[in-house]
Motif scaffolding. Sequence first.
Motif, PDB file in Angstrom:
ATOM      1  N   ASN A   1      51.059 -24.739  27.285  1.00 40.42           N
ATOM      2  CA  ASN A   1      50.867 -23.679  25.895  1.00 40.42           C
ATOM      3  C   ASN A   1      52.563 -22.601  26.811  1.00 40.42           C
ATOM      4  N   SER A   2      52.616 -21.796  25.634  1.00 38.10           N
ATOM      5  CA  SER A   2      53.598 -20.499  26.294  1.00 38.10           C
ATOM      6  C   SER A   2      52.761 -20.231  26.496  1.00 38.10           C
TER       7      SER A   2
ATOM      8  N   VAL B   1      44.724 -32.777  24.476  1.00 35.39           N
ATOM      9  CA  VAL B   1      43.821 -33.812  23.565  1.00 35.39           C
ATOM     10  C   VAL B   1      43.177 -31.475  23.273  1.00 35.39           C
ATOM     11  N   GLU B   2      42.917 -30.845  23.443  1.00 38.08           N
ATOM     12  CA  GLU B   2      43.036 -29.725  23.219  1.00 38.08           C
ATOM     13  C   GLU B   2      43.891 -28.624  22.948  1.00 38.08           C
ATOM     14  N   LYS B   3      45.561 -28.910  23.300  1.00 34.88           N
ATOM     15  CA  LYS B   3      45.965 -28.279  21.886  1.00 34.88           C
ATOM     16  C   LYS B   3      46.415 -29.546  21.106  1.00 34.88           C
TER      17      LYS B   3
ATOM     18  N   SER C   1      43.815 -28.109  18.627  1.00 32.51           N
ATOM     19  CA  SER C   1      43.883 -26.416  18.282  1.00 32.51           C
ATOM     20  C   SER C   1      45.223 -26.803  17.260  1.00 32.51           C
ATOM     21  N   THR C   2      46.149 -27.139  17.597  1.00 29.47           N
ATOM     22  CA  THR C   2      47.485 -27.607  16.936  1.00 29.47           C
ATOM     23  C   THR C   2      47.392 -27.460  15.376  1.00 29.47           C
ATOM     24  N   LEU C   3      46.453 -29.291  15.795  1.00 33.38           N
ATOM     25  CA  LEU C   3      45.645 -29.460  14.025  1.00 33.38           C
ATOM     26  C   LEU C   3      44.827 -28.278  13.091  1.00 33.38           C
ATOM     27  N   VAL C   4      44.215 -27.925  14.277  1.00 30.01           N
ATOM     28  CA  VAL C   4      43.391 -26.406  13.551  1.00 30.01           C
ATOM     29  C   VAL C   4      44.099 -25.758  13.021  1.00 30.01           C
ATOM     30  N   LYS C   5      45.225 -25.204  13.785  1.00 31.58           N
ATOM     31  CA  LYS C   5      45.482 -24.246  12.803  1.00 31.58           C
ATOM     32  C   LYS C   5      46.871 -25.050  11.324  1.00 31.58           C
TER      33      LYS C   5
ATOM     34  N   ARG D   1      35.984 -23.248  21.650  1.00 29.79           N
ATOM     35  CA  ARG D   1      36.122 -24.322  21.184  1.00 29.79           C
ATOM     36  C   ARG D   1      36.444 -23.187  19.625  1.00 29.79           C
ATOM     37  N   ALA D   2      37.727 -23.682  19.089  1.00 28.40           N
ATOM     38  CA  ALA D   2      37.875 -23.438  17.385  1.00 28.40           C
ATOM     39  C   ALA D   2      37.746 -24.054  16.479  1.00 28.40           C
ATOM     40  N   TYR D   3      36.869 -25.610  16.976  1.00 26.63           N
ATOM     41  CA  TYR D   3      36.630 -27.193  16.599  1.00 26.63           C
ATOM     42  C   TYR D   3      35.306 -27.372  16.868  1.00 26.63           C
ATOM     43  N   LYS D   4      34.849 -28.117  16.366  1.00 29.06           N
ATOM     44  CA  LYS D   4      33.664 -28.833  16.113  1.00 29.06           C
ATOM     45  C   LYS D   4      33.707 -29.775  17.742  1.00 29.06           C
ATOM     46  N   THR D   5      32.259 -29.842  18.304  1.00 19.78           N
ATOM     47  CA  THR D   5      32.811 -30.731  19.530  1.00 19.78           C
ATOM     48  C   THR D   5      31.644 -31.696  19.524  1.00 19.78           C
ATOM     49  N   LYS D   6      31.385 -31.919  20.069  1.00 22.80           N
ATOM     50  CA  LYS D   6      29.752 -33.056  20.663  1.00 22.80           C
ATOM     51  C   LYS D   6      30.312 -34.239  21.591  1.00 22.80           C
ATOM     52  N   ARG D   7      28.944 -34.239  22.509  1.00 22.18           N
ATOM     53  CA  ARG D   7      29.440 -35.004  23.595  1.00 22.18           C
ATOM     54  C   ARG D   7      27.317 -35.360  24.119  1.00 22.18           C
ATOM     55  N   PHE D   8      28.206 -36.747  24.202  1.00 19.99           N
ATOM     56  CA  PHE D   8      26.966 -37.762  24.364  1.00 19.99           C
ATOM     57  C   PHE D   8      26.175 -37.475  25.627  1.00 19.99           C
TER      58      PHE D   8
END
Length: 361
Positions: free
Chosen positions: A171-172, A18-20, A23-27, A47-54
């Motif tokens: 990832n490489s 999910v992280e990959k 990250s691909t979508l954000v880029k 992370r380079a994007y927003k997260t939310k944890r219940f």
Amino acid sequence: MQRIIVSVTNDLSTDQRVEKVCSTLVKNGFNILLVGRLLKNSKPLNRAYKTKRFKLFFNNGFLFYAEYNIRLFSLLLFSKKDILLSNDLDTLLPNYLVSKLQNKKLVYDSHELFPEVPELVKRPLVKKVWTFLESNILPKLKNNYTVCDSIARYYKEKYNTNFNTIKNLPNSKTIDLGKFPFNTQGKKIIIYQGAINLGRGLELMIESMKFLNNHLLIIIGSGNLTKELQNLVELKSLQAKVKFLGRIEPRELHKLTPLASLGISFEEDLGLNYRYALPNKIFDYIQAEVPILVSNLPEMKQIIKDYKVGEILINRNPKSIAKQIESMSEKDYSIALEKARKELIWENQEQELLSIFNNLS
């Protein structure tokens, strides 16, 4: 900029797939919100994007799934979004309902055959509920991908639903060596990394260590069989040959994997989910240039046949396994591993993932 809400039921910290994806979508210009849950031992995220944890009242069983799905439904319903990305069957219902209520695009990533997991083999009622949910929603989905060709074919045959294959490749990265928190005494390292649950074949590998005197088995990960396996090691007096490191952050794990001489993936054929398994750890071993010994199951053995990076288990007998490991230690897989390492990386399939999100139906 299109906003995607991505949902999972884990705590986000160790979900590399999910992280990959995020990250691909954000880029590539998407705005991401990743939603999961907060556990007592959850580590902070950067992370380079927003997260939310219940933070939930219940963390297992029916009450967990009920609470999480209600909370997720509410968040999805009242949040701004253009696309919903549901990961696995346990997040699909609220995503599907909101996509229908608000006419939003829904993408589904199936990490496994959820109703076929070994934990449900002896729980027919629970399995029936998940199967009912799957059979009533999957035939209606249009934008789907999964981790291997076998699962994609299964869904096509069962529900006439098309799935793309996006393997869970790493990832490489450059190989950076770390250090184990104990003296390995110059022994060859056999590594297992991943969940410590039913059907992983770890009992078999531990039994095999009785016949290996120049090897050390290191088990990295956590799960509901950890204590049972630790007791087995004590019972067999194998404490000097088997070490447990618990759960380790991916960044640190990547420094330990290359220290191994062999990586194992001994999943048992406990139903379709394991039969079609293509575990992340196989690709992580290859990326670390560590040869692999895998179960004689379709997706895993195909990697061995295609890339020659290890061997397929000849016999699930401890003494036979020990002999095969000894034999493998005399072989050189370096050229094959170097080639596979360059091919089996996330970057080589990013365009396939993006084509799904850029061409939603």
